[in-house]
Every structure is written in structure tokens, then in C-alpha cells.
Design an enzyme around this catalytic site. Structure first.
Site, mmCIF file in Angstrom:
data_model
loop_
_atom_site.group_PDB
_atom_site.id
_atom_site.type_symbol
_atom_site.label_atom_id
_atom_site.label_comp_id
_atom_site.label_asym_id
_atom_site.label_seq_id
_atom_site.Cartn_x
_atom_site.Cartn_y
_atom_site.Cartn_z
ATOM 1 N N ASN A 1 -16.503 12.566 13.849
ATOM 2 C CA ASN A 1 -16.868 11.752 15.102
ATOM 3 C C ASN A 1 -15.701 11.274 14.802
ATOM 4 O O ASN A 1 -14.155 10.075 14.587
ATOM 5 C CB ASN A 1 -17.162 10.465 15.071
ATOM 6 C CG ASN A 1 -17.165 9.227 16.049
ATOM 7 O OD1 ASN A 1 -18.085 9.917 17.374
ATOM 8 N ND2 ASN A 1 -16.567 8.525 16.201
ATOM 9 N N GLU A 2 -14.519 11.160 16.477
ATOM 10 C CA GLU A 2 -13.061 10.783 16.834
ATOM 11 C C GLU A 2 -11.556 11.430 15.371
ATOM 12 O O GLU A 2 -11.358 9.556 15.311
ATOM 13 C CB GLU A 2 -13.186 9.518 17.610
ATOM 14 C CG GLU A 2 -14.196 9.720 18.332
ATOM 15 C CD GLU A 2 -14.072 8.413 19.839
ATOM 16 O OE1 GLU A 2 -13.583 7.670 18.503
ATOM 17 O OE2 GLU A 2 -14.545 8.069 20.387
ATOM 18 N N GLU B 1 -19.592 11.418 24.974
ATOM 19 C CA GLU B 1 -19.524 9.733 24.875
ATOM 20 C C GLU B 1 -19.218 8.666 26.688
ATOM 21 O O GLU B 1 -17.776 9.264 26.886
ATOM 22 C CB GLU B 1 -19.332 8.694 23.765
ATOM 23 C CG GLU B 1 -19.853 9.572 22.599
ATOM 24 C CD GLU B 1 -19.394 8.564 21.581
ATOM 25 O OE1 GLU B 1 -18.453 7.530 21.908
ATOM 26 O OE2 GLU B 1 -19.058 9.074 20.473
ATOM 27 N N GLN C 1 -22.871 -4.706 18.635
ATOM 28 C CA GLN C 1 -24.330 -5.564 18.696
ATOM 29 C C GLN C 1 -24.062 -5.868 20.218
ATOM 30 O O GLN C 1 -25.259 -5.596 21.450
ATOM 31 C CB GLN C 1 -24.503 -6.649 17.859
ATOM 32 C CG GLN C 1 -24.457 -7.321 16.732
ATOM 33 C CD GLN C 1 -24.512 -8.064 15.855
ATOM 34 O OE1 GLN C 1 -23.770 -8.325 15.901
ATOM 35 N NE2 GLN C 1 -25.279 -8.902 15.061
ATOM 36 N N TYR C 2 -22.656 -5.998 20.585
ATOM 37 C CA TYR C 2 -22.518 -6.567 21.897
ATOM 38 C C TYR C 2 -21.987 -5.234 23.217
ATOM 39 O O TYR C 2 -21.414 -5.252 24.459
ATOM 40 C CB TYR C 2 -21.512 -7.141 22.039
ATOM 41 C CG TYR C 2 -21.579 -8.901 21.819
ATOM 42 C CD1 TYR C 2 -23.482 -9.634 22.004
ATOM 43 C CD2 TYR C 2 -21.012 -9.308 20.502
ATOM 44 C CE1 TYR C 2 -23.457 -10.871 21.465
ATOM 45 C CE2 TYR C 2 -21.543 -10.664 20.021
ATOM 46 C CZ TYR C 2 -23.016 -11.070 20.709
ATOM 47 O OH TYR C 2 -23.089 -12.605 20.359
ATOM 48 N N CYS D 1 -2.971 9.281 6.674
ATOM 49 C CA CYS D 1 -3.514 8.863 5.134
ATOM 50 C C CYS D 1 -2.129 8.489 4.180
ATOM 51 O O CYS D 1 -1.689 9.531 5.113
ATOM 52 C CB CYS D 1 -4.797 9.872 4.494
ATOM 53 S SG CYS D 1 -4.389 9.315 2.696
ATOM 54 N N ARG E 1 -16.070 3.070 9.762
ATOM 55 C CA ARG E 1 -15.628 4.406 10.070
ATOM 56 C C ARG E 1 -14.396 4.741 9.732
ATOM 57 O O ARG E 1 -13.458 4.337 8.979
ATOM 58 C CB ARG E 1 -16.618 4.816 10.939
ATOM 59 C CG ARG E 1 -18.135 3.862 11.577
ATOM 60 C CD ARG E 1 -17.838 4.802 12.960
ATOM 61 N NE ARG E 1 -17.556 3.871 14.186
ATOM 62 C CZ ARG E 1 -17.304 3.610 14.996
ATOM 63 N NH1 ARG E 1 -18.056 4.452 15.374
ATOM 64 N NH2 ARG E 1 -17.126 3.370 15.918
HETATM 65 C C1 GLA Z 1 -16.311 5.353 20.340
HETATM 66 C C2 GLA Z 1 -16.980 5.789 19.330
HETATM 67 C C3 GLA Z 1 -18.631 5.639 18.891
HETATM 68 C C4 GLA Z 1 -18.464 4.074 19.866
HETATM 69 C C5 GLA Z 1 -18.058 4.231 21.372
HETATM 70 C C6 GLA Z 1 -17.662 2.388 21.436
HETATM 71 O O1 GLA Z 1 -15.895 6.713 21.257
HETATM 72 O O2 GLA Z 1 -17.629 7.802 18.801
HETATM 73 O O3 GLA Z 1 -19.233 6.057 18.022
HETATM 74 O O4 GLA Z 1 -18.079 3.259 18.644
HETATM 75 O O5 GLA Z 1 -16.351 3.729 21.027
HETATM 76 O O6 GLA Z 1 -17.813 2.319 22.869
#
Ligand code: GLA
Ligand code: GLA
Length: 684
Positions: A149-150, A299, A348-349, A155, A111
Site C-alpha cells: 500500500n502506497e 481509493e 476513527q474520524y 530507510c 504502517r
Molecule cells: C491512504 C491509505 C488508506 C487510508 C487513506 C486515508 O490513502 O492508503 O489506507 O489510510 O489514506 O485517507
């Protein structure tokens, strides 16, 4: 039909239906509904499923998922999937992969591997965002969008370097100006063409380093605008666009990026250990400050993460207390990441609500409890806000300047800012965390803290001086008023243009190997890491109220804290110290009392917060952040909306217990400046 979101308290999760066969989806949606989820976020990493080959789109599955959720009254938030550019895309456009500072391309598959300035990546981003916008913008069940995302990657490719040169040219006009501002005569750094200027790797010229940080932010701002411009024309009037920021992440100026968005949101993870509400409250308040209104928690951690040294679970009930803590600080939504554990992939975890077998984990029940509670208080909370009378200024360039030249290895800008936040939070004082150029006079703030406001130009100082003239209380700290916006030292003693209003100047600053004793009228303790020997400006009516005791000779018996109470205006405190916690609490208590702010003393781990409804009614949150029970004393009879019970006097809160109160009938509700919250003084 999904309901409009305005003001409604939302509970949700991130769901990746593309990980699962469609015949499993109805069961998932049923479990979401049963948990009381009202919103689901999807698609943010699904680029390869949405556009499996260039220009070939497959949106049917996402449409089906949105429709399936909507049938159960669950709204959808869509992410643009650009944080996960697919393999075919980077193969066809290798320059869309970011380059590390070592000159190597970032590997595909983890990502955010894109170069934010790459033209081919811009083209590809526009294509997918526009296609999604056309398809899903009009969809009545999609209520909002999250871009990417975040944002985080930096670069170092040739494209970025060329863009950096353009950025500098726009900012400085001429090389002559740049050379002067950066003092490039130092070590023969004088530039005679723009393309000689490097991207800084490690320590470099302070001017160059600060501009590179600004450039990274400007690059994301441009990239974000590119997405906004293709997305917005297709959206419904009620739709919003956000980005999920990462709290105190310092990669760019969040105020700049938030300005173009409709809603601020952030991702809150604890990692190893447990939640400390005195610290995390600041991050909610920071995010609320991005748009100066309520925000989304996009999140948060369902039990445990997978990326921390020890991925311990939150205690039973802790996440629920955290959710209410977020709401008490202005969150309008709480979304868990993620719904179900994927069988493969890098996470996965990680904690989830539904495990790999498809069954609810124990944690699911805690979310279900929240779902029931959110639905009970949603109407009550609609439109309510946090109204703070204390502001704390946060300045990214000052932070970057200090981070590049800490002078004491332990000095951390955010920790120092939080050192001012904690004693306020301990007294349950609401705080707005705001950019340093916020116009402050004429607003509701009675105290403004400006921790380590290193970079100060005349305009910024003028704004603070106006605030003091209008009667405000201003608190200046160490490392204030040292530099200009080009990261050059001001040709004056700190706090530079604020020396007059402070009635004090810094004669010398010292990084400390060991704490130095400080004694004052209202506290006694030590200064750690840093000490500033203050001088009172002659002719001003400022007074030293604390002095250093014996240490390095230079500091002995010299002024450490100066107060300037300006006749017919406000008061300025200058703190040349980085105090221990007890002394810090004592001096902040004094400042709060002197400014007439009422505080609420609570037992450790008990938080009291207030949100005010548009009709003037106050909603009080009392949260026990302790793993043990705790008794509080309520100053007036009240109704607890979570239990449906009336409560009065001594009330026992179970471990991580929460009360959402409105005041009982006896005394009339009062409006904004009402004393009710301040009288709500639960005590042990
Ligand atoms: C970040 C990402 C999510 C996920 C979480 C895991 O916040 O935005 O996609 O990977 O971390 O904690
Ligand atoms: C070295 C260099 C000097 C200066 C000092 C600073 O000795 O020769 O130019 O940088 O370090 O301590």
C-alpha cells in the site's frame, strides 16, 4: 459468479471485514449491493489476522468474506498485507523495521514501518504472499491484486547503505568513474572505497543525492518483483496486479515501477478544501500515462478525510462530479475508502459510507446514485479510451535535481508542470502525461510540452529532435537542458543538446525577488520566480517574440520567448519565462491555434471530455464542477445516458451536474480525428 471485469465500469469500496463480527457481514454486503457496488478491496492491512504467528495461516475468514460478496455479484480485489507487518514479526526480526535518518528505528504500528531491503522482511513477505496466492489465486471471485500500500518509506539502516554501495558499483563500475561524474574533488569528497559513501541526509553532493533517489526506487522495484514472482504463477489469466500510487508523490520513478504491473491505480484525496478539476485532471492523466491505458481509482474520499488541517466534507454532489471526472479521464473503477468506520484504530474520524452505528451516512446516497449511473453506462463505455494529441513530459530525475537545488524557494517542479497543464485543461484539450524518453515521432502528438526538462542527454535530445523533424511542435521552458543524468552541469549553455533545434540558448538565468514585466506579440504580463535571458543562435531562422521590460538591467529589452519555425520541419518554442496565469493562457492559446488544435471554450468550472469507443463512437462528458447551476449550449442534439433524455441547445446543469452524451441521429458519427468533441462548445 462474479462477472469478468474487462472494460466494465466498477464501483467499490475498501472493506475490512476483520474489524467486525461475521454475523454483521451479511448486512454490510446487503448495503453494498443496494448501493450498486460491484467490487470490494480487502486484506491489505490484515497480516496479523492472516498469519497470526509465523507460518500459521488463517484464511477462512477471508474466504468467507469473498464468498459472501460473490453471492451478491460483488467481485473481490485483494491487497497483499505487507504495508502492515505484525508485531510478532518485527519483534522476532527487529532489523525488518526501517531506520530514520536520525539513526532510530521507526516505531511499530503506523504502517509502512518496514525496511524495503531487509532480508528477513523479504522472507516474511514471500511467505505471506505465496500462501495467499496459493489460496486465493485460483478463486474465481478474486479479479485482481494490489501489492502493498502506497510505497513511501525511505530507510537509512546499515543494510540499505550496503545495498546502496552495490547499486552504485553496478551503475558506475569503478570509483574512478564515480569520482569523476560527481566531481568529488570538490570539498575533498574523493572516495577510495565504496563503503565510504554515505546515505545523504539533507543537502549533499548533487550526484550522490540523485543516485540515492534512484536507489530508493530500485529498492521498491526489487521488492515489488519479489512479490510479483511468488504471486503471478498462481493467478488466473484474466487477473491483474497493481499498486495504489499517490499521484504526484515523488519518492520514486513511477514509470519504472509501473512497467512490471498490469494496471495503474492511484489514491485520490482532497484533504482540506475542494476539488479543482484543472489541477486534478493532470493526476488522472499522469496515472493513465503509467501504462498508457485506462486506470483504476483505487481509493477516494467519501466526504472527508481525518488527516488534513481542516477535515471538511466535500459538498453534496461534489464527489459524484469527481467520480465522473475520473471516468472522463480514463478511470475504469472508483473505490471509496473506506466502507465503514472502525470503532478503534488511527482513522476513527475518516469519512465512510457506513457510520460507527452500522447505518448509512448521508453520503451513502450519493454513492448509490453513482452505482445506478455506472450500471447504465457501463456497456457504453466498455473499451473506450481517451485519445490525446498533446503530450506533456514528466521526468522524475529532473524533478529531484530541482527539488534538491531549487534556486528559488517557491520553485516547485509539479506546480510548474501544472502551470502548463491548466491552460490546456481550461480549453478542454486532452493531454497525455508521459515519461521524457517516450518515442514521440510517428505518434499522434501534435504538440509536446517539456516543462523544466533539466536533465538531457544526447539520446533524450535526439528523440525530441526527431519529433520536431517529423513536423511536431515542441515547447521548451525554463530550466531545460542544464544537466546530465549524473546531475552534473552540462559543459554548454542551456538547453544544451537542444540549442540547435531551439535556435536559442540561455545566456543567463535569474531567480527573481519580484515579477519582471514581459511583452510579446501575443501576450503581455509578468514572469515570476524565474527569468532566462535568451540569445538567438546566429544562422538559425529563430525569432524573439517577447522581450523582458525594465527590471534588473541585465534582462531589460532582452529576448524572453523565441520561436524557431524550421522550414519543412516542425516548430520549437523556447519560453524563458514563468508567466502569470493570464499571459500563460494567452501564449498557450496561441500555440494551440498555430498547431491547428481545436479547443472548446467553456464557462469556468465546466469541463468537456471525450472517450472514444473501439467502434469509433465518441462519448462526451460535460461536468459542472461548480456548486451553482450553469447553463451550457450544445452544438448538436444529443442523448444523455444518465437521465435517459434527449438534450439540445441550451441545457441547464444543476450544481455538480453531469451529462454523459452521445450525439443525436442527424449527423453521422465519425472516427478518431472527428471534430465532434471540438465542436462541442458549451458556452454560458
Ligand atoms: C491512504 C491509505 C488508506 C487510508 C487513506 C486515508 O490513502 O492508503 O489506507 O489510510 O489514506 O485517507
Ligand atoms: C562560504 C565558504 C565558501 C563558499 C561560499 C558560498 O563563504 O567559505 O567556500 O561556500 O560560502 O557562498
Amino acid at each position: 459468479m462474479t462477472e469478468p471485469t474487462a472494460g466494465r465500469l466498477q464501483l467499490g469500496a475498501a472493506w475490512y471485514p476483520e474489524h467486525w463480527p461475521t454475523d454483521r457481514w451479511p448486512e454490510d454486503i446487503h448495503l453494498m449491493k443496494a448501493a450498486g457496488l460491484t467490487v470490494v478491496r480487502m486484506a491489505e492491512f490484515a497480516w496479523s489476522r492472516l498469519e497470526p504467528a509465523e507460518g500459521k495461516f488463517d484464511f477462512a475468514w477471508l474466504e468467507q468474506a469473498i464468498a459472501g460478496l460473490a453471492e451478491h455479484g460483488i467481485a473481490s480485489v485483494l491487497g497483499t498485507p505487507t504495508a502492515a507487518p505484525p508485531a510478532w514479526l518485527v519483534q522476532d526480526n527487529p532489523a525488518s523495521l526501517a531506520m530514520g535518518s536520525d539513526g532510530r528505528r521507526i516505531q511499530f504500528g503506523n504502517r509502512c514501518h518496514y525496511c524495503v531491503n531487509a532480508g528477513e522482511f523479504h522472507t516474511a513477505s514471500k511467505r505471506i504472499v505465496q500462501a495467499m496466492a496459493r489460496k486465493f489465486g485460483p478463486n474465481p471471485h478474486v479479479i485482481g491484486w494490489q501489492l502493498d500500500n502506497e510505497y513511501s518509506r525511505v530507510c537509512y539502516c546499515d543494510t540499505c547503505q550496503a545495498e546502496f554501495h552495490k547499486f552504485l558499483e553496478t551503475r558506475y563500475g569503478t570509483l574512478e568513474n564515480l569520482n569523476a561524474r560527481w566531481t568529488t574533488a570538490y570539498w575533498s569528497q574523493t572516495y577510495s572505497t565504496w563503503d565510504q559513501i554515505p546515505l545523504p541526509v539533507g543537502a549533499h553532493n548533487p550526484g550522490l543525492m540523485l543516485e540515492f533517489k534512484r536507489f530508493v526506487g530500485a529498492s521498491y522495484l526489487r521488492y515489488q518483483k519479489l512479490q510479483l514472482d511468488v504471486l503471478r504463477p498462481h493467478l488466473k489469466a484474466s487477473d491483474w496486479v497493481t499498486h495504489n500510487f499517490m499521484g504526484w508523490f515523488g519518492g520514486f520513478d513511477h514509470y519504472l515501477l509501473s512497467a512490471d504491473l498490469d494496471l495503474a491505480s492511484w489514491d485520490w484525496y482532497i484533504g482540506t478544501g475542494h476539488h479543482d478539476h484543472l489541477t486534478t485532471g493532470a493526476i488522472h492523466d499522469l496515472t493513465r500515462g503509467f501504462k498508457r491505458r485506462n486506470f483504476w481509482l483505487m481509493e477516494t474520499q467519501p466526504g472527508n478525510v481525518n488527516w488534513s488541517p481542516v477535515n471538511n466534507s466535500l459538498n453534496k454532489g461534489e464527489a459524484r462530479a469527481m467520480a465522473w471526472h475520473a471516468v472522463a479521464h480514463g478511470a475504469e473503477a472508483v473505490l471509496y475508502w473506506q466502507w465503514r468506520s472502525a470503532l478503534g484504530g488511527q482513522e476513527q474520524y475518516h469519512g465512510t459510507l457506513i457510520d460507527q452505528s452500522g447505518q448509512p451516512r448521508p453520503f451513502y446516497d450519493e454513492v448509490r446514485q453513482l452505482g445506478a449511473e455506472f450500471s447504465v453506462v457501463s456497456d457504453l463505455l466498455a473499451g473506450s479510451e481517451v485519445l490525446a494529441e498533446v503530450a506533456l513530459l514528466n521526468d522524475y530525475p529532473s524533478r529531484w535535481s530541482i527539488e534538491a537545488q531549487k534556486h528559488h524557494q517557491d520553485f516547485d517542479y509539479v506546480a510548474h508542470l501544472t502551470h502548463y497543464y491548466r491552460p490546456l485543461a481550461t480549453r478542454n484539450v486532452a493531454v497525455d502525461i508521459l515519461p521524457a524518453d517516450t518515442i514521440l515521432s510517428g505518434q499522434r502528438y501534435r504538440i509536446v510540452f517539456a516543462p523544466a526538462l533539466l536533465i538531457l542527454d544526447e539520446a533524450r535530445a535526439g528523440n525530441l529532435i526527431e519529433y520536431v523533424k517529423s513536423g511536431g511542435t515542441l515547447v521548451l521552458t525554463i530550466r531545460t537542458g542544464v544537466k546530465d543524468k549524473y546531475n552534473a552541469l552540462l559543459p554548454s549553455r542551456p538547453p544544451g543538446p537542444l540549442a540547435g533545434v531551439a535556435g536559442a540558448e540561455v545566456e543567463e538565468y535569474y531567480a527573481l525577488e519580484r515579477p519582471v514585466p514581459v511583452h510579446g506579440d501575443w501576450f503581455a504580463g509578468v514572469s515570476r520566480q524565474w527569468a532566462e535571458r535568451l540569445g538567438v543562435i546566429s544562422g538559425s531562422c529563430s525569432l524573439p517574440v517577447a522581450t523582458f521590460r525594465a527590471s534588473n538591467g541585465w534582462l531589460d529589452d532582452q529576448p524572453a520567448v523565441v520561436v524557431h519555425a524550421i522550414p519543412d520541419q516542425g516548430t520549437v518554442y523556447t519560453l524563458g519565462v514563468y508567466l502569470d496565469e493570464k499571459a500563460q493562457q494567452d501564449i498557450i492559446d496561441h500555440i494551440l491555434a498555430a498547431a491547428g488544435l481545436r479547443t472548446i471554450k467553456t464557462p469556468p468550472g465546466i469541463e468537456v471530455r471525450t472517450r472514444l469507443r473501439p467502434d469509433g463512437q465518441e462519448i462526451h462528458f460535460i461536468i459542472n464542477h461548480n456548486p451553482g447551476e450553469q447553463s451550457v449550449r450544445l452544438p448538436w442534439p444529443a442523448h444523455d445516458h444518465l437521465s435517459g433524455q434527449d438534450v439540445r441547445g441550451n441545457t441547464l446543469l444543476p450544481p455538480y451536474g453531469v451529462l454523459v452524451l452521445t450525439r443525436g441521429e442527424q449527423e453521422p458519427q465519425t472516427a478518431r480525428r472527428a471534430a465532434t468533441s471540438r465542436e462541442a462548445a458549451p458556452s454560458a
